[in-house]
Write a protein that holds these residues in place. Structure first.
Motif, PDB file in Angstrom:
ATOM      1  N   LEU A   1      -6.001  74.066  78.126  1.00 53.35           N
ATOM      2  CA  LEU A   1      -7.391  74.507  78.120  1.00 53.35           C
ATOM      3  C   LEU A   1      -8.323  73.408  77.628  1.00 53.35           C
ATOM      4  O   LEU A   1      -9.447  73.265  78.134  1.00 53.35           O
ATOM      5  N   GLY A   2      -7.848  72.624  76.660  1.00 52.06           N
ATOM      6  CA  GLY A   2      -8.664  71.513  76.198  1.00 52.06           C
ATOM      7  C   GLY A   2      -8.920  70.512  77.311  1.00 52.06           C
ATOM      8  O   GLY A   2     -10.059  70.076  77.541  1.00 52.06           O
ATOM      9  N   ALA A   3      -7.844  70.157  78.027  1.00 54.69           N
ATOM     10  CA  ALA A   3      -7.976  69.192  79.124  1.00 54.69           C
ATOM     11  C   ALA A   3      -8.822  69.747  80.258  1.00 54.69           C
ATOM     12  O   ALA A   3      -9.696  69.059  80.807  1.00 54.69           O
ATOM     13  N   VAL A   4      -8.570  71.019  80.604  1.00 55.29           N
ATOM     14  CA  VAL A   4      -9.313  71.637  81.703  1.00 55.29           C
ATOM     15  C   VAL A   4     -10.788  71.792  81.357  1.00 55.29           C
ATOM     16  O   VAL A   4     -11.662  71.603  82.211  1.00 55.29           O
ATOM     17  N   SER A   5     -11.086  72.130  80.113  1.00 52.43           N
ATOM     18  CA  SER A   5     -12.484  72.272  79.696  1.00 52.43           C
ATOM     19  C   SER A   5     -13.235  70.960  79.877  1.00 52.43           C
ATOM     20  O   SER A   5     -14.369  70.934  80.377  1.00 52.43           O
ATOM     21  N   LEU A   6     -12.598  69.861  79.469  1.00 50.17           N
ATOM     22  CA  LEU A   6     -13.227  68.554  79.635  1.00 50.17           C
ATOM     23  C   LEU A   6     -13.364  68.196  81.116  1.00 50.17           C
ATOM     24  O   LEU A   6     -14.394  67.667  81.549  1.00 50.17           O
ATOM     25  N   LEU A   7     -12.316  68.522  81.899  1.00 45.42           N
ATOM     26  CA  LEU A   7     -12.340  68.194  83.327  1.00 45.42           C
ATOM     27  C   LEU A   7     -13.417  68.982  84.060  1.00 45.42           C
ATOM     28  O   LEU A   7     -14.177  68.421  84.852  1.00 45.42           O
ATOM     29  N   ILE A   8     -13.474  70.293  83.787  1.00 47.05           N
ATOM     30  CA  ILE A   8     -14.468  71.117  84.468  1.00 47.05           C
ATOM     31  C   ILE A   8     -15.875  70.652  84.114  1.00 47.05           C
ATOM     32  O   ILE A   8     -16.769  70.603  84.968  1.00 47.05           O
ATOM     33  N   GLY A   9     -16.085  70.293  82.855  1.00 45.52           N
ATOM     34  CA  GLY A   9     -17.390  69.798  82.459  1.00 45.52           C
ATOM     35  C   GLY A   9     -17.796  68.550  83.232  1.00 45.52           C
ATOM     36  O   GLY A   9     -18.985  68.309  83.462  1.00 45.52           O
ATOM     37  N   ALA A  10     -16.792  67.780  83.664  1.00 42.27           N
ATOM     38  CA  ALA A  10     -17.086  66.539  84.378  1.00 42.27           C
ATOM     39  C   ALA A  10     -17.260  66.732  85.878  1.00 42.27           C
ATOM     40  O   ALA A  10     -17.933  65.935  86.531  1.00 42.27           O
ATOM     41  N   ILE A  11     -16.670  67.801  86.451  1.00 38.42           N
ATOM     42  CA  ILE A  11     -16.666  67.938  87.907  1.00 38.42           C
ATOM     43  C   ILE A  11     -17.558  69.044  88.445  1.00 38.42           C
ATOM     44  O   ILE A  11     -17.774  69.110  89.661  1.00 38.42           O
ATOM     45  N   VAL A  12     -18.075  69.929  87.588  1.00 38.78           N
ATOM     46  CA  VAL A  12     -18.827  71.073  88.118  1.00 38.78           C
ATOM     47  C   VAL A  12     -20.057  70.663  88.916  1.00 38.78           C
ATOM     48  O   VAL A  12     -20.548  71.429  89.748  1.00 38.78           O
ATOM     49  N   GLY A  13     -20.539  69.466  88.686  1.00 40.15           N
ATOM     50  CA  GLY A  13     -21.710  69.025  89.425  1.00 40.15           C
ATOM     51  C   GLY A  13     -21.387  68.552  90.834  1.00 40.15           C
ATOM     52  O   GLY A  13     -22.300  68.337  91.643  1.00 40.15           O
ATOM     53  N   SER A  14     -20.111  68.405  91.146  1.00 41.99           N
ATOM     54  CA  SER A  14     -19.695  67.922  92.471  1.00 41.99           C
ATOM     55  C   SER A  14     -18.994  69.030  93.244  1.00 41.99           C
ATOM     56  O   SER A  14     -17.986  69.570  92.781  1.00 41.99           O
ATOM     57  N   ALA A  15     -19.509  69.355  94.418  1.00 40.62           N
ATOM     58  CA  ALA A  15     -18.913  70.407  95.246  1.00 40.62           C
ATOM     59  C   ALA A  15     -17.510  70.013  95.702  1.00 40.62           C
ATOM     60  O   ALA A  15     -16.580  70.819  95.659  1.00 40.62           O
ATOM     61  N   LEU A  16     -17.343  68.749  96.124  1.00 43.52           N
ATOM     62  CA  LEU A  16     -16.040  68.300  96.613  1.00 43.52           C
ATOM     63  C   LEU A  16     -15.002  68.296  95.487  1.00 43.52           C
ATOM     64  O   LEU A  16     -13.856  68.706  95.687  1.00 43.52           O
ATOM     65  N   ALA A  17     -15.406  67.844  94.313  1.00 44.66           N
ATOM     66  CA  ALA A  17     -14.483  67.824  93.174  1.00 44.66           C
ATOM     67  C   ALA A  17     -14.097  69.240  92.772  1.00 44.66           C
ATOM     68  O   ALA A  17     -12.946  69.506  92.415  1.00 44.66           O
ATOM     69  N   SER A  18     -15.049  70.164  92.841  1.00 41.31           N
ATOM     70  CA  SER A  18     -14.766  71.557  92.497  1.00 41.31           C
ATOM     71  C   SER A  18     -13.785  72.168  93.487  1.00 41.31           C
ATOM     72  O   SER A  18     -12.853  72.885  93.099  1.00 41.31           O
ATOM     73  N   ILE A  19     -13.973  71.889  94.771  1.00 43.56           N
ATOM     74  CA  ILE A  19     -13.048  72.386  95.797  1.00 43.56           C
ATOM     75  C   ILE A  19     -11.662  71.805  95.582  1.00 43.56           C
ATOM     76  O   ILE A  19     -10.646  72.505  95.685  1.00 43.56           O
ATOM     77  N   GLY A  20     -11.601  70.504  95.274  1.00 38.14           N
ATOM     78  CA  GLY A  20     -10.310  69.868  95.011  1.00 38.14           C
ATOM     79  C   GLY A  20      -9.603  70.498  93.831  1.00 38.14           C
ATOM     80  O   GLY A  20      -8.386  70.710  93.853  1.00 38.14           O
ATOM     81  N   PHE A  21     -10.361  70.839  92.791  1.00 37.98           N
ATOM     82  CA  PHE A  21      -9.773  71.474  91.612  1.00 37.98           C
ATOM     83  C   PHE A  21      -9.210  72.844  91.963  1.00 37.98           C
ATOM     84  O   PHE A  21      -8.125  73.215  91.506  1.00 37.98           O
ATOM     85  N   VAL A  22      -9.927  73.602  92.789  1.00 36.33           N
ATOM     86  CA  VAL A  22      -9.447  74.922  93.214  1.00 36.33           C
ATOM     87  C   VAL A  22      -8.147  74.789  94.010  1.00 36.33           C
ATOM     88  O   VAL A  22      -7.209  75.579  93.837  1.00 36.33           O
ATOM     89  N   LEU A  23      -8.067  73.787  94.863  1.00 39.18           N
ATOM     90  CA  LEU A  23      -6.842  73.579  95.647  1.00 39.18           C
ATOM     91  C   LEU A  23      -5.664  73.222  94.740  1.00 39.18           C
ATOM     92  O   LEU A  23      -4.528  73.658  94.982  1.00 39.18           O
ATOM     93  N   VAL A  24      -5.921  72.440  93.708  1.00 41.32           N
ATOM     94  CA  VAL A  24      -4.864  72.132  92.731  1.00 41.32           C
ATOM     95  C   VAL A  24      -4.400  73.413  92.046  1.00 41.32           C
ATOM     96  O   VAL A  24      -3.196  73.620  91.825  1.00 41.32           O
ATOM     97  N   MET A  25      -5.339  74.293  91.722  1.00 42.89           N
ATOM     98  CA  MET A  25      -4.987  75.571  91.112  1.00 42.89           C
ATOM     99  C   MET A  25      -4.057  76.374  92.022  1.00 42.89           C
ATOM    100  O   MET A  25      -3.098  77.007  91.554  1.00 42.89           O
ATOM    101  N   VAL A  26      -4.331  76.364  93.310  1.00 40.41           N
ATOM    102  CA  VAL A  26      -3.497  77.099  94.267  1.00 40.41           C
ATOM    103  C   VAL A  26      -2.081  76.532  94.289  1.00 40.41           C
ATOM    104  O   VAL A  26      -1.098  77.288  94.284  1.00 40.41           O
ATOM    105  N   VAL A  27      -1.959  75.216  94.314  1.00 38.78           N
ATOM    106  CA  VAL A  27      -0.637  74.582  94.363  1.00 38.78           C
ATOM    107  C   VAL A  27       0.159  74.895  93.088  1.00 38.78           C
ATOM    108  O   VAL A  27       1.346  75.233  93.150  1.00 38.78           O
ATOM    109  N   VAL A  28      -0.495  74.780  91.940  1.00 41.44           N
ATOM    110  CA  VAL A  28       0.188  75.079  90.672  1.00 41.44           C
ATOM    111  C   VAL A  28       0.601  76.556  90.632  1.00 41.44           C
ATOM    112  O   VAL A  28       1.702  76.897  90.184  1.00 41.44           O
TER     113      VAL A  28
END
Length: 251
Positions: A49-76
């Protein structure tokens, strides 16, 4: 009026540690065999959660990065759900039921203007639906495979009567696999009476009105039920067709 957000400080850390110690101590005292797993899960949750919180804070401004993060969630989620069902590589078929409902649903909600087209809205909504589909898939697949193993004689009897392999498997596994829907259905039936789910509480603490929080929570619950139903149905079909399976013991 005071702040409605959780205060981040030493008291929060102490409360978290005490919760883990209590859970581990009770599990150890009752000989449940999960005391160590409880501590490990807590440590992993903290780090992740610590790592994800920092990551989400860095990528929420980018639509492509947000989509990529969602796809990673699906794979995991597919990897985790597959491991819960079988050690066989066929567990990767869990990717289908886990992805086939949440991703189109979130896309439709964004396209329809129900959910804002921003990472801060899309990522949590996708995460809730993916997590629900993962749980339903893993539970349905595990119960179906357990049932087929325990009642192998009945499957063979159905085959002897002329049933196709898929039909024989579904006839035996369907009732047990359907029980995977109970958590989502029970949560929906009892919302507001037994518990106040996370989305509702989170929105209230974030400053939303009770009506706004209730509307969002209702949408989330109904989407979870729909997604879990689709996930269980597809998982059962994959098991029935032998695409998700367990290795046959040797000897």
């Amino acid at each position: 009026m005071g702040s409605t957000t959780v205060v981040i400080g030493p008291a929060l850390g102490v409360a978290a540690v005490l919760a883990v110690v209590l859970a581990a101590a009770v599990a150890a005292g009752a000989r449940l065999g999960v005391a160590r797993s409880t501590v490990t899960a807590a440590v992993r949750a903290t780090l992740q959660l610590g790592a994800v919180s920092l990551l989400i804070g860095a990528i929420v401004g980018s639509a492509l990065a947000s989509i990529g993060f969602v796809l990673v969630m699906v794979v995991v989620a597919a990897w985790t759900g597959g491991r819960r069902m079988t050690v066989d590589r066929s567990g990767w078929w869990a990717l289908i039921p886990i992805a086939i409902c949440p991703l189109p649903v979130v896309g439709a909600l964004v396209a329809g203007g129900v959910v804002p087209a921003s990472g801060i809205a899309v990522i949590p909504m996708a995460g809730i639906l993916i997590g629900s589909a993962m749980s339903a898939t893993a539970l349905a697949g595990r119960r179906a495979l357990d049932e087929l193993h325990a009642r192998r004689g009945e499957v063979e009897a159905a085959l002897a009567l002329g049933f196709l392999p898929r039909d024989a498997a579904l006839e035996i596994a369907r009732p047990s696999a359907a029980q995977a829907l109970m958590p989502a259905l029970d949560q929906t039936r009892t919302v507001g009476l037994v518990s106040l789910p996370g989305a509702f509480v989170g929105m209230l603490m974030g400053g939303a009105t009770p009506i706004q929080a209730g509307a969002v929570q209702l949408l989330v619950l109904l989407m979870q039920v729909a997604g879990a139903t689709v996930a269980v149905t597809l998982t059962l079909e994959l098991v029935g067709r032998g695409m998700i399976r367990r290795p046959v013991p040797v000897g």
